[in-house]
Design a protein around this motif. Structure first.
Motif, PDB file in Angstrom:
ATOM      1  N   VAL A  68       0.833  -1.207   0.000  1.00  0.00           N
ATOM      2  CA  VAL A  68       0.000   0.000   0.000  1.00  0.00           C
ATOM      3  C   VAL A  68       0.866   1.254   0.000  1.00  0.00           C
ATOM      4  CG1 VAL A  68      -0.212  -0.014   2.526  1.00  0.00           C
ATOM      5  CG2 VAL A  68      -1.897   1.200   1.151  1.00  0.00           C
ATOM      6  N   THR A  69       1.995   1.207   0.709  1.00  0.00           N
ATOM      7  CA  THR A  69       2.883   2.361   0.766  1.00  0.00           C
ATOM      8  C   THR A  69       3.595   2.572  -0.567  1.00  0.00           C
ATOM      9  OG1 THR A  69       3.217   1.985   3.125  1.00  0.00           O
ATOM     10  CG2 THR A  69       4.800   3.404   2.016  1.00  0.00           C
ATOM     11  N   ARG A  70       4.014   1.484  -1.203  1.00  0.00           N
ATOM     12  CA  ARG A  70       4.621   1.601  -2.538  1.00  0.00           C
ATOM     13  C   ARG A  70       3.648   2.282  -3.506  1.00  0.00           C
ATOM     14  NH1 ARG A  70       9.289  -1.399  -3.181  1.00  0.00           N
ATOM     15  NH2 ARG A  70       9.607  -3.197  -1.795  1.00  0.00           N
ATOM     16  N   LEU A  71       2.384   1.856  -3.457  1.00  0.00           N
ATOM     17  CA  LEU A  71       1.374   2.410  -4.361  1.00  0.00           C
ATOM     18  C   LEU A  71       1.116   3.882  -4.060  1.00  0.00           C
ATOM     19  CD1 LEU A  71      -0.584   1.667  -6.676  1.00  0.00           C
ATOM     20  CD2 LEU A  71      -2.287   1.141  -4.918  1.00  0.00           C
ATOM     21  N   ILE A  95       1.302  10.596   2.098  1.00  0.00           N
ATOM     22  CA  ILE A  95       2.677  10.237   2.432  1.00  0.00           C
ATOM     23  C   ILE A  95       3.605  11.151   1.647  1.00  0.00           C
ATOM     24  CG2 ILE A  95       4.422   8.436   2.268  1.00  0.00           C
ATOM     25  CD1 ILE A  95       2.266   6.370   2.618  1.00  0.00           C
ATOM     26  N   PRO A  96       4.531  11.805   2.316  1.00  0.00           N
ATOM     27  CA  PRO A  96       5.437  12.722   1.592  1.00  0.00           C
ATOM     28  C   PRO A  96       6.294  11.961   0.591  1.00  0.00           C
ATOM     29  CG  PRO A  96       6.201  12.356   3.841  1.00  0.00           C
ATOM     30  CD  PRO A  96       4.841  11.750   3.756  1.00  0.00           C
ATOM     31  N   SER A  97       6.598  12.608  -0.503  1.00  0.00           N
ATOM     32  CA  SER A  97       7.435  11.979  -1.520  1.00  0.00           C
ATOM     33  C   SER A  97       8.843  11.753  -0.983  1.00  0.00           C
ATOM     34  CB  SER A  97       7.481  12.844  -2.785  1.00  0.00           C
ATOM     35  OG  SER A  97       7.999  14.126  -2.484  1.00  0.00           O
ATOM     36  N   ILE A  98       9.469  10.695  -1.475  1.00  0.00           N
ATOM     37  CA  ILE A  98      10.810  10.324  -1.033  1.00  0.00           C
ATOM     38  C   ILE A  98      11.721  10.237  -2.259  1.00  0.00           C
ATOM     39  CG2 ILE A  98      12.212   8.514   0.045  1.00  0.00           C
ATOM     40  CD1 ILE A  98       9.810   7.777   1.721  1.00  0.00           C
ATOM     41  N   GLU A  99      12.869  10.884  -2.195  1.00  0.00           N
ATOM     42  CA  GLU A  99      13.813  10.816  -3.301  1.00  0.00           C
ATOM     43  C   GLU A  99      14.528   9.468  -3.309  1.00  0.00           C
ATOM     44  OE1 GLU A  99      16.517  14.035  -3.481  1.00  0.00           O
ATOM     45  OE2 GLU A  99      14.958  15.588  -3.486  1.00  0.00           O
ATOM     46  N   GLY A 100      14.699   8.932  -4.509  1.00  0.00           N
ATOM     47  CA  GLY A 100      15.379   7.644  -4.615  1.00  0.00           C
ATOM     48  C   GLY A 100      14.469   6.490  -4.247  1.00  0.00           C
ATOM     49  N   THR A 101      15.051   5.331  -4.086  1.00  0.00           N
ATOM     50  CA  THR A 101      14.299   4.127  -3.749  1.00  0.00           C
ATOM     51  C   THR A 101      14.318   3.920  -2.241  1.00  0.00           C
ATOM     52  OG1 THR A 101      14.923   3.101  -5.849  1.00  0.00           O
ATOM     53  CG2 THR A 101      14.093   1.651  -4.110  1.00  0.00           C
TER      54      THR A 101
END
Length: 211
Positions: free
Chosen positions: A128-131, A173-179
């Motif tokens: 769910v978090t990945r999506l 959820i705030p965007s995250i840079e990178g993987t």
């Protein structure tokens, strides 16, 4: 497709009104438009239908692929708004389907625990978090109580008991840079589940119990 969904929901609302003590709390928290990921605890096969009639938007679902084995039931489920999901490993087709729905500003229902949890919430999966990170969609937490006593699919014809659908405020959820690492994804997923837990009585919160 919408005709089957609307007709099914109309009939389900009648059975819920006549046979159960059904109440929806927080309906005003549902955004009327835009991409939306609806997350909820999961106690019964009845939960998707209950959410479909309780959320004032057209909803779509990911459901375990086993229930799509019969051609007729598979057709009806797809017309209703469900899409098959393999619970073993990463299902790329289901993930792409969900992203496509969200890119078209639809509302998707997910049960992050991945399976039913009658005895209280269990540890959620990170999908769910990945999506949410990929789509940057708003997340709508929902707490369901009372459906643990509705065992089979046939209970859509005769829902009974005190059924509550508690809808919380949306968040993102705030965007995250990178993987992001699995640890970061796990931490963010716990945060999502805690938003559900606060909408539930203590005995439903399971591993996310708030002391």
């Amino acid at each position: 497709m919408d005709l089957i969904n609307r007709t099914s929901n109309f009939l389900q609302k009648i059975t819920l009104t006549l046979g159960s003590d059904w109440e929806v709390i927080g309906e005003e928290n549902v955004p009327p438009m835009g991409s939306l990921i609806i997350v909820s605890n999961h106690q019964s096969n009845f939960d998707p239908t209950l959410l479909s009639v309780s959320i004032p938007r057209r909803t779509w679902f990911l459901a375990k692929h086993e229930i799509f084995s019969n051609p007729l039931s598979s057709w009806l489920l797809r017309q209703y708004g469900a899409h098959p999901l393999s619970r073993f490993g990463t299902d790329i087709n289901a993930y792409r389907w969900a992203l496509n729905q969200l890119s078209n500003d639809q509302a998707i229902v997910l049960f992050p625990e991945g399976t039913r949890s009658k005895g209280g919430m269990r540890k959620a999966q990170i999908g769910v978090t990945r999506l949410a990170l990929k789509s940057q969609s708003l997340i709508l937490p929902v707490g369901i109580t009372g459906t643990e006593n509705l065992g089979t699919w046939l209970r859509v014809l005769n829902p009974t008991g005190k059924l509550r659908v508690n809808i919380g405020p949306v968040f993102s959820i705030p965007s995250i840079e990178g993987t992001p690492s699995k640890e970061v994804l796990g931490s963010l997923t716990d945060m999502v589940m805690q938003r559900i837990a606060v909408l539930l009585p203590n005995n439903y919160q399971g591993v996310y119990r708030i002391d």
